[in-house]
Write a protein that holds these residues in place. Sequence first.
Motif, PDB file in Angstrom:
ATOM      1  N   ILE A  78      26.362  11.731 -60.989  1.00  0.00           N
ATOM      2  CA  ILE A  78      25.759  10.664 -60.182  1.00  0.00           C
ATOM      3  C   ILE A  78      26.656  10.317 -59.003  1.00  0.00           C
ATOM      4  N   LYS A  79      27.949  10.128 -59.259  1.00  0.00           N
ATOM      5  CA  LYS A  79      28.878   9.748 -58.196  1.00  0.00           C
ATOM      6  C   LYS A  79      28.972  10.843 -57.126  1.00  0.00           C
ATOM      7  N   ARG A 121      26.612  13.040 -56.360  1.00  0.00           N
ATOM      8  CA  ARG A 121      25.336  13.030 -55.630  1.00  0.00           C
ATOM      9  C   ARG A 121      25.240  11.834 -54.684  1.00  0.00           C
ATOM     10  N   GLU A 122      25.786  10.680 -55.090  1.00  0.00           N
ATOM     11  CA  GLU A 122      25.805   9.516 -54.203  1.00  0.00           C
ATOM     12  C   GLU A 122      26.632   9.801 -52.955  1.00  0.00           C
ATOM     13  N   GLN A 123      27.740  10.532 -53.120  1.00  0.00           N
ATOM     14  CA  GLN A 123      28.566  10.907 -51.965  1.00  0.00           C
ATOM     15  C   GLN A 123      27.802  11.820 -51.020  1.00  0.00           C
ATOM     16  N   LYS A 159      24.553  12.072 -50.776  1.00  0.00           N
ATOM     17  CA  LYS A 159      23.481  11.259 -50.192  1.00  0.00           C
ATOM     18  C   LYS A 159      24.007  10.440 -49.019  1.00  0.00           C
ATOM     19  N   LYS A 160      25.171   9.811 -49.190  1.00  0.00           N
ATOM     20  CA  LYS A 160      25.774   9.006 -48.128  1.00  0.00           C
ATOM     21  C   LYS A 160      26.086   9.871 -46.908  1.00  0.00           C
ATOM     22  N   THR A 204      25.199  -0.483 -62.735  1.00  0.00           N
ATOM     23  CA  THR A 204      26.234  -0.166 -61.760  1.00  0.00           C
ATOM     24  C   THR A 204      27.255   0.784 -62.374  1.00  0.00           C
TER      25      THR A 204
END
Length: 101
Positions: free
Chosen positions: A23-24, A26-28, A30-31, A99
Amino acid sequence: MAKKISAKKRLDMDRITALVRDIKEREQVKKQLEDEIKAAQDEIKQAMTDNHLEELFADVFTVRYVPVSSSRFDQKTFKADNPKLFEMYLKNLESMRFTIT
């Protein structure tokens, strides 16, 4: 009717850790993609502004950059002017927050 679960399912911490790491990551990504998209949009907007364009055609795409007007309720001013009435219409809501830090 919901079924009651009598025994808690055992946590597979290796699986949870792998999911959190995924998840972390993929969030990077995405950002980074969002930043690249915003930079491209800003470049197009600047070109349109510089050339006084509200609409342009690029290949099969139509790009518009136009002013938009809208109205919204000014909750802060209403609350200051009518605190009792504001309180009458408040709703208590409950939600779940997920979170990862």
